[in-house]
Design a protein around this motif. Structure first.
Motif, short mmCIF file in Angstrom:
data_model
loop_
_atom_site.label_atom_id
_atom_site.label_comp_id
_atom_site.label_asym_id
_atom_site.label_seq_id
_atom_site.Cartn_x
_atom_site.Cartn_y
_atom_site.Cartn_z
N GLN A 1 0.84 -1.21 0.00
CA GLN A 1 0.00 0.00 0.00
C GLN A 1 0.88 1.26 0.00
O GLN A 1 0.54 2.26 -0.62
N LYS A 2 2.01 1.18 0.68
CA LYS A 2 2.90 2.35 0.73
C LYS A 2 3.43 2.71 -0.67
O LYS A 2 3.57 3.88 -1.00
N ILE A 3 3.71 1.69 -1.49
CA ILE A 3 4.16 1.97 -2.87
C ILE A 3 3.06 2.72 -3.62
O ILE A 3 3.31 3.70 -4.32
N GLY A 4 1.84 2.27 -3.42
CA GLY A 4 0.69 2.94 -4.06
C GLY A 4 0.59 4.39 -3.63
O GLY A 4 0.32 5.28 -4.44
N LEU A 5 0.80 4.62 -2.34
CA LEU A 5 0.72 5.99 -1.84
C LEU A 5 1.84 6.85 -2.41
O LEU A 5 1.61 7.99 -2.80
N ILE A 6 3.04 6.28 -2.46
CA ILE A 6 4.19 7.06 -2.96
C ILE A 6 3.95 7.44 -4.43
O ILE A 6 4.12 8.60 -4.81
N GLN A 7 3.50 6.46 -5.25
CA GLN A 7 3.31 6.80 -6.66
C GLN A 7 2.17 7.80 -6.87
O GLN A 7 2.15 8.54 -7.83
N ALA A 8 1.21 7.83 -5.92
CA ALA A 8 0.13 8.82 -6.03
C ALA A 8 0.63 10.22 -5.66
O ALA A 8 0.23 11.21 -6.26
N LEU A 9 1.53 10.28 -4.67
CA LEU A 9 1.94 11.58 -4.13
C LEU A 9 3.16 12.18 -4.81
O LEU A 9 3.36 13.39 -4.80
N MET A 10 4.02 11.33 -5.40
CA MET A 10 5.39 11.75 -5.73
C MET A 10 5.48 12.89 -6.72
O MET A 10 6.38 13.71 -6.63
N HIS A 11 4.54 12.98 -7.65
CA HIS A 11 4.68 14.04 -8.66
C HIS A 11 3.89 15.30 -8.27
O HIS A 11 3.66 16.17 -9.11
N ARG A 12 3.53 15.39 -6.99
CA ARG A 12 2.84 16.57 -6.44
C ARG A 12 1.65 16.98 -7.32
O ARG A 12 1.62 18.08 -7.88
N PRO A 13 0.67 16.09 -7.44
CA PRO A 13 -0.45 16.37 -8.35
C PRO A 13 -1.40 17.45 -7.79
O PRO A 13 -1.40 17.73 -6.60
N ASP A 14 -2.19 18.01 -8.71
CA ASP A 14 -3.19 19.01 -8.29
C ASP A 14 -4.34 18.34 -7.55
O ASP A 14 -5.00 18.97 -6.73
N LEU A 15 -4.59 17.09 -7.90
CA LEU A 15 -5.73 16.37 -7.31
C LEU A 15 -5.28 14.98 -6.87
O LEU A 15 -4.66 14.26 -7.66
N LEU A 16 -5.60 14.64 -5.64
CA LEU A 16 -5.32 13.29 -5.16
C LEU A 16 -6.65 12.56 -5.03
O LEU A 16 -7.58 13.05 -4.37
N ILE A 17 -6.73 11.39 -5.66
CA ILE A 17 -7.92 10.56 -5.55
C ILE A 17 -7.45 9.26 -4.90
O ILE A 17 -6.69 8.49 -5.51
N LEU A 18 -7.85 9.04 -3.67
CA LEU A 18 -7.28 7.95 -2.89
C LEU A 18 -8.38 7.01 -2.43
O LEU A 18 -9.30 7.42 -1.71
N ASP A 19 -8.31 5.78 -2.88
CA ASP A 19 -9.32 4.78 -2.49
C ASP A 19 -8.80 4.08 -1.23
O ASP A 19 -7.88 3.26 -1.31
N PRO B 1 -1.09 2.03 12.99
CA PRO B 1 -1.53 3.37 13.41
C PRO B 1 -0.49 4.48 13.22
O PRO B 1 -0.84 5.59 12.85
N LEU B 2 0.78 4.17 13.44
CA LEU B 2 1.81 5.22 13.28
C LEU B 2 1.93 5.65 11.83
O LEU B 2 2.04 6.83 11.52
N ILE B 3 1.90 4.66 10.93
CA ILE B 3 2.01 4.98 9.50
C ILE B 3 0.72 5.66 9.03
O ILE B 3 0.75 6.58 8.21
N GLN B 4 -0.42 5.25 9.59
CA GLN B 4 -1.67 5.94 9.24
C GLN B 4 -1.56 7.43 9.53
O GLN B 4 -1.95 8.27 8.73
N GLN B 5 -1.00 7.76 10.70
CA GLN B 5 -0.84 9.16 11.06
C GLN B 5 0.10 9.86 10.09
O GLN B 5 -0.12 11.01 9.72
N GLN B 6 1.13 9.17 9.67
CA GLN B 6 2.09 9.75 8.71
C GLN B 6 1.37 10.02 7.38
O GLN B 6 1.59 11.07 6.76
N VAL B 7 0.51 9.09 6.96
CA VAL B 7 -0.24 9.27 5.71
C VAL B 7 -1.18 10.48 5.82
O VAL B 7 -1.26 11.31 4.92
N LEU B 8 -1.85 10.59 6.96
CA LEU B 8 -2.75 11.74 7.15
C LEU B 8 -1.95 13.04 7.08
O LEU B 8 -2.39 14.03 6.51
N GLN B 9 -0.76 13.01 7.64
CA GLN B 9 0.11 14.20 7.62
C GLN B 9 0.53 14.52 6.17
O GLN B 9 0.51 15.68 5.77
N LEU B 10 0.85 13.49 5.39
CA LEU B 10 1.23 13.71 3.99
C LEU B 10 0.04 14.30 3.20
O LEU B 10 0.22 15.16 2.35
#
Ligand code: ATP
Length: 298
Positions: free
Chosen positions: A140-158, A166-175
């Motif tokens: 799942q982290k690879i999926g998140l990185i490829q969604a975020l890495m190019h700093r898109p105008d719109l993030l669509i996250l399923d 829980p710790l990584i969840q918090q990190q994702v919310l922060q990202l």
């Protein structure tokens, strides 16, 4: 189309054979907001997201994503969008690094490798591991990185945090927050209601292919449900309050203990009903988004 809309969905229908998954869905996501898309299993969240990215075609209705028609300009939409699919599939034989380099090369404007590495560090993802050895959460982290890495105008996250600790969840919310602070719009589906409550500016609730509620997260929490904890000066039969429209009795602790009542909608009839009895103490409690959600599906 309103200039402020990053996503605009009008009267969207989707049939799978004779089964109707979306029924005249209308939804607008404003530019720069974090919008949480909630609904039980099978409500139509993934179907909506796939229509937005032209991965499936709607049966009727119209869509605009960043002002573009995804059917006419799918590449332009994808270039400006970061998408985390619910069912990410990766070549199991690659290492994390190879997979990310390949995914990056597929983009018109590749991200800097430094940015990708920084995201991997923050999510605690080891680059040299073969994908076949990764846990579900690490994939799942690879999926998140490829969604975020190019700093898109719109993030669509399923379901961005599904399967993460829980710790990584918090990190994702922060990202996600950081992406929004940098100007992105975020549209994400989730079953994790505390996290939606924590980061979403607005929430939409979908049920059987129809949008049943859209509201500011705070407003939804304040408006829909009230909970009153009442202590009376003398014993009162608490079941009398169940006759008031929208009221349910959650708890009655003996004859003199507090009575806990929940109201859906207008609170005024309950206040009037309570006024007929000698009230010693009254507290109101704010329900969580989870309780509101359950009330919608009860
Ligand atoms: P979940 O929270 O479980 O991911 P969801 O809200 O994302 O659910 P969808 O995946 O959009 O729901 O599915 C909506 C409905 O459409 C479900 O009843 C599902 O079984 C049905 N459905 C989805 N894809 C197909 C398909 N390819 N063929 C037939 N029916 C489908």
């Amino acid at each position: 189309m309103a200039e402020t809309a990053a996503i605009e969905i009008r009267n969207l229908d989707k049939f799978y054979g004779s089964f109707q998954a979306l029924r005249g869905l209308n939804l607008e996501v404003r530019k720069g907001e974090i919008f949480g898309f909630l609904g039980p299993n099978g409500a139509g969240k993934t179907t909506t997201i796939r229509c937005l990215l032209d991965l499936i075609r709607p049966s009727a209705g119209s869509l605009r994503v960043l002002g573009l028609d995804p059917q006419a300009q799918p590449v332009a939409v994808r270039a400006r969008t970061g998408y985390l699919p619910g069912d990410l599939r990766l070549d199991e034989n690659l290492t994390v690094e190879r997979a990310l380099r390949l995914l990056n090369r597929l983009r018109g404007k590749p991200a800097s490798w430094e940015d990708i590495r920084r995201l991997a560090d923050r999510l605690g993802l080891e680059m040299r591991t073969p994908i076949k050895n990764l846990s579900k959460g690490n994939k799942q982290k690879i999926g998140l990185i490829q969604a975020l890495m190019h700093r898109p105008d719109l993030l669509i996250l399923d379901e961005p945090t599904s399967g993460l600790d829980p710790l990584i969840q918090q990190q994702v919310l922060q990202l996600i927050r950081e992406a929004r602070e940098a100007g992105a719009t975020v549209f994400f589906s989730s079953h994790n209601l505390p996290e939606v409550q924590e980061i979403a500016d607005r929430v939409g609730i979908i049920r059987r292919g129809e949008l049943v509620e859209v509201a500011e997260t705070g407003t939804l929490i304040h408006r829909s449900l009230h909970r009153l904890r009442v202590r009376f000066k003398q014993p009162v039969d608490p079941t009398v309050f169940e006759r008031v429209p929208g009221v349910s009795l959650l708890d009655a602790d003996g004859s003199t203990g507090p009575v806990v009542l929940q109201v859906e909608g207008e609170v005024d009839p309950l206040i009037k009903a309570l006024a007929a009895y000698p009230v010693a103490h009254l507290e109101t409690e704010r329900p969580t988004l989870e309780e509101i959600f359950l009330a919608y599906y009860a």
